[in-house]
Motif scaffolding. Sequence first.
Motif, PDB file in Angstrom:
ATOM      1  N   PRO A  64       8.382   2.344   7.607  1.00 61.82           N
ATOM      2  CA  PRO A  64       9.432   1.678   6.812  1.00 61.82           C
ATOM      3  C   PRO A  64       9.185   0.165   6.762  1.00 61.82           C
ATOM      4  O   PRO A  64       8.791  -0.437   7.767  1.00 61.82           O
ATOM      5  CB  PRO A  64      10.725   2.002   7.571  1.00 61.82           C
ATOM      6  N   VAL A  65       9.412  -0.431   5.607  1.00 62.11           N
ATOM      7  CA  VAL A  65       9.223  -1.871   5.444  1.00 62.11           C
ATOM      8  C   VAL A  65      10.398  -2.447   4.657  1.00 62.11           C
ATOM      9  O   VAL A  65      11.060  -1.748   3.893  1.00 62.11           O
ATOM     10  CB  VAL A  65       7.904  -2.206   4.709  1.00 62.11           C
ATOM     11  N   GLU A  66      10.633  -3.747   4.886  1.00 61.00           N
ATOM     12  CA  GLU A  66      11.579  -4.510   4.077  1.00 61.00           C
ATOM     13  C   GLU A  66      10.772  -5.390   3.141  1.00 61.00           C
ATOM     14  O   GLU A  66       9.919  -6.151   3.606  1.00 61.00           O
ATOM     15  CB  GLU A  66      12.487  -5.372   4.950  1.00 61.00           C
ATOM     16  N   ILE A  67      11.000  -5.260   1.838  1.00 63.29           N
ATOM     17  CA  ILE A  67      10.206  -6.009   0.878  1.00 63.29           C
ATOM     18  C   ILE A  67      11.027  -7.137   0.278  1.00 63.29           C
ATOM     19  O   ILE A  67      12.255  -7.100   0.293  1.00 63.29           O
ATOM     20  CB  ILE A  67       9.650  -5.095  -0.241  1.00 63.29           C
ATOM     21  N   GLY A  68      10.305  -8.163  -0.221  1.00 60.84           N
ATOM     22  CA  GLY A  68      10.964  -9.301  -0.856  1.00 60.84           C
ATOM     23  C   GLY A  68      10.570  -9.417  -2.311  1.00 60.84           C
ATOM     24  O   GLY A  68      10.700  -8.463  -3.081  1.00 60.84           O
ATOM     25  N   SER A  69      10.036 -10.554  -2.682  1.00 61.51           N
ATOM     26  CA  SER A  69       9.654 -10.783  -4.077  1.00 61.51           C
ATOM     27  C   SER A  69       8.434  -9.959  -4.436  1.00 61.51           C
ATOM     28  O   SER A  69       7.648  -9.530  -3.575  1.00 61.51           O
ATOM     29  CB  SER A  69       9.372 -12.272  -4.303  1.00 61.51           C
ATOM     30  N   THR A  70       8.234  -9.746  -5.734  1.00 60.34           N
ATOM     31  CA  THR A  70       7.090  -8.977  -6.217  1.00 60.34           C
ATOM     32  C   THR A  70       6.671  -9.495  -7.578  1.00 60.34           C
ATOM     33  O   THR A  70       7.451 -10.139  -8.282  1.00 60.34           O
ATOM     34  CB  THR A  70       7.442  -7.476  -6.302  1.00 60.34           C
ATOM     35  N   ASN A  71       5.408  -9.256  -7.914  1.00 57.81           N
ATOM     36  CA  ASN A  71       4.948  -9.491  -9.278  1.00 57.81           C
ATOM     37  C   ASN A  71       4.208  -8.259  -9.755  1.00 57.81           C
ATOM     38  O   ASN A  71       4.381  -7.175  -9.190  1.00 57.81           O
ATOM     39  CB  ASN A  71       4.094 -10.767  -9.364  1.00 57.81           C
ATOM     40  N   ASP A  72       3.372  -8.399 -10.771  1.00 62.22           N
ATOM     41  CA  ASP A  72       2.722  -7.214 -11.335  1.00 62.22           C
ATOM     42  C   ASP A  72       1.755  -6.543 -10.370  1.00 62.22           C
ATOM     43  O   ASP A  72       1.476  -5.345 -10.499  1.00 62.22           O
ATOM     44  CB  ASP A  72       1.969  -7.597 -12.611  1.00 62.22           C
ATOM     45  N   THR A  73       1.210  -7.276  -9.396  1.00 64.64           N
ATOM     46  CA  THR A  73       0.149  -6.713  -8.548  1.00 64.64           C
ATOM     47  C   THR A  73       0.448  -6.765  -7.064  1.00 64.64           C
ATOM     48  O   THR A  73      -0.097  -5.971  -6.302  1.00 64.64           O
ATOM     49  CB  THR A  73      -1.170  -7.469  -8.791  1.00 64.64           C
ATOM     50  N   GLN A  74       1.303  -7.687  -6.612  1.00 64.58           N
ATOM     51  CA  GLN A  74       1.514  -7.869  -5.186  1.00 64.58           C
ATOM     52  C   GLN A  74       2.999  -7.854  -4.847  1.00 64.58           C
ATOM     53  O   GLN A  74       3.843  -8.192  -5.677  1.00 64.58           O
ATOM     54  CB  GLN A  74       0.901  -9.191  -4.717  1.00 64.58           C
ATOM     55  N   THR A  75       3.290  -7.481  -3.576  1.00 63.24           N
ATOM     56  CA  THR A  75       4.661  -7.426  -3.094  1.00 63.24           C
ATOM     57  C   THR A  75       4.739  -8.105  -1.736  1.00 63.24           C
ATOM     58  O   THR A  75       3.856  -7.936  -0.894  1.00 63.24           O
ATOM     59  CB  THR A  75       5.151  -5.974  -2.984  1.00 63.24           C
ATOM     60  N   GLU A  76       5.818  -8.869  -1.527  1.00 66.32           N
ATOM     61  CA  GLU A  76       6.040  -9.556  -0.250  1.00 66.32           C
ATOM     62  C   GLU A  76       6.590  -8.572   0.783  1.00 66.32           C
ATOM     63  O   GLU A  76       7.497  -7.799   0.503  1.00 66.32           O
ATOM     64  CB  GLU A  76       7.035 -10.698  -0.451  1.00 66.32           C
ATOM     65  N   ILE A  77       6.041  -8.625   2.018  1.00 67.46           N
ATOM     66  CA  ILE A  77       6.533  -7.833   3.141  1.00 67.46           C
ATOM     67  C   ILE A  77       7.354  -8.762   4.028  1.00 67.46           C
ATOM     68  O   ILE A  77       6.827  -9.707   4.618  1.00 67.46           O
ATOM     69  CB  ILE A  77       5.384  -7.190   3.938  1.00 67.46           C
ATOM     70  N   VAL A  78       8.647  -8.478   4.122  1.00 64.86           N
ATOM     71  CA  VAL A  78       9.537  -9.304   4.955  1.00 64.86           C
ATOM     72  C   VAL A  78       9.476  -8.849   6.408  1.00 64.86           C
ATOM     73  O   VAL A  78       9.423  -9.675   7.328  1.00 64.86           O
ATOM     74  CB  VAL A  78      10.977  -9.249   4.424  1.00 64.86           C
ATOM     75  N   SER A  79       9.457  -7.544   6.640  1.00 67.21           N
ATOM     76  CA  SER A  79       9.361  -7.017   7.998  1.00 67.21           C
ATOM     77  C   SER A  79       8.799  -5.612   7.945  1.00 67.21           C
ATOM     78  O   SER A  79       8.821  -4.945   6.903  1.00 67.21           O
ATOM     79  CB  SER A  79      10.748  -7.015   8.671  1.00 67.21           C
ATOM     80  N   GLY A  80       8.273  -5.165   9.106  1.00 61.67           N
ATOM     81  CA  GLY A  80       7.735  -3.812   9.203  1.00 61.67           C
ATOM     82  C   GLY A  80       6.243  -3.774   9.394  1.00 61.67           C
ATOM     83  O   GLY A  80       5.700  -2.788   9.915  1.00 61.67           O
ATOM     84  N   LEU A  81       5.503  -4.802   8.958  1.00 65.43           N
ATOM     85  CA  LEU A  81       4.051  -4.860   9.094  1.00 65.43           C
ATOM     86  C   LEU A  81       3.649  -6.225   9.632  1.00 65.43           C
ATOM     87  O   LEU A  81       4.418  -7.184   9.549  1.00 65.43           O
ATOM     88  CB  LEU A  81       3.362  -4.611   7.740  1.00 65.43           C
TER      89      LEU A  81
END
Length: 566
Positions: A502-519
């Motif tokens: 499980p991960v918490e995600i933040g901002s994203t664009n067409d190719t990449q996503t921010e990982i806030v926590s979990g990794l």
Amino acid sequence: MKNDTQGPFGKALSLVKSHKIISAILVIVIVAGGYYAYAKSTAGKTSTQYVLGQVERGTLISSVSGTGQIEASNQLDVKPKVSGDITSVNVVSGQQVKVGAVLAQIDARDALQSLSVAKTDLTSATIDLEKTKISSAQTAQNSGDSLTKAYDAGFSTLSDSFASLSPIIDDVTNILNNRTRAAYFDYGVLRAQIGNSATDKKDALALSLESVQTEYNSLYKDYGKLSHADTDSADKLIAGLYSTSVKLADSLKNIRSFMNVLQNNIDPLPQGLTADETTLNQDISTVNGKTAALLSAQSSINSAKADLAAATQTYSQISGSNDALDVQTAQLALDQKRNAYQKALDNLADYTVRAPFDGEVATSPVQKGDNVSSGTIVATLITKQKVASISLNEVDEAKVKAGQKVTLTFDAITDLSISGQILEVDPIGTVTQGVVNYNIKIGLDTQDDRVKPGMSVSASIITDSKANILLVPSSAIKTDTNGSYVEVPNGTSANATPQQVPVEIGSTNDTQTEIVSGLTEGEQIITRTISGTTPTATQTSNRSVLGVPTGGGGGARTGGRATFGG
């Protein structure tokens, strides 16, 4: 011996030659059937493979894109304000001009003649007014003398009022506070005969009188410094003493009313009460008289001031041959002639057509001798400064604002990229076939001469930027009812099922996503899955947290590519 072509093989060959199309179809069916049997026999022999990547730290840039055209920041068709024949054209197409530069000249002979007449009329009106104003100084002097007399009377009133009010204040203060003179104001008598309310009333009366005396003492101190030349201070003293006199009269009347209460409630009647009340009535009469005198002095001074101002303003005559109306009439005539002269000047200026701003002459369609009017285009002027105008839909418009950075590219100039920033966003959208679009104005940081108005332009607007954050390819993000997760390798076994993290995600664009926590940085993750059910590698399609389909590589990949599986 018989020929071989008559044997079984020869017969078959003859049949094929005579039925070529049917034979070709049979060959295709046989080959396809063989391939299908081979594929079915090999299906399931290839195990599922996973493409790996790493969690990396980097910068996530989000942007929106739009297209539009280049425009001049200002474009204007310059037209004359008057009609006439062109006597000269001073510019050509492509010429750079400064604000105020002469673009063309129109025949102005009639305008010059009108200006000459207006100038003569203005000079005559000026002389007439000066003649009418000859005696104005004497009239102003008379009004000034009247004001001086009003101030003299005011000074006298001040002196008399200060002399009269001072003993009255002292006498009434003595009545309130001297138990020997006015035993009826003794606290013990008041409390015994009437009650505590009487002592409270006496304290209030004494406080009011003390306040009046404080004001009086302050004014008297200023009066000692007053000179006859200081009229401003005299105005303030007269107004101040008038106000204090009014307060003193009110205070004395309240004390008299309290004495009346004492007469009605104290038995036997206290000694001296009647005599003190008589004295108090005389004091009230004196204060009222001084109050009226101070008000009269104040009114006389104000009236004299108004007369002096009026005499100065209207240039009144004392000779008897003219009056204020003559001055006003002469002044009105002068104003009219001055306005007519200015109008003639402005009209003459209209015969010269000038550039309203710095820019470039795009076209100049007139020439010497042409007859022009207010609807004729003498020149089209554009600014050297150019802007990009693009259109965004309502979803993208909500993400942009003035000041954001923009990268511009051009279809006609493939090797050119110019940075800029948003200048303005239209507050009202345009609806076309049910779609709402908003116009965005973008300023160019660099003005390149190759960029011309009307060129197509593409804009990439940076709406957000986050530095030094953990990033994974958007294709690695999966979702279920519990939220977002990624898959990671589960050991080295070929048949092991990947582990969900499980991960918490933040901002994203067409190719990449921010990982806030979990990794953590450097961890291996599965970015895509290559199914083993067919010999051709395929990829499952996932959906990011924003609902954007990703997969198949999805653009830039974070981390190196690796695969594992049987």
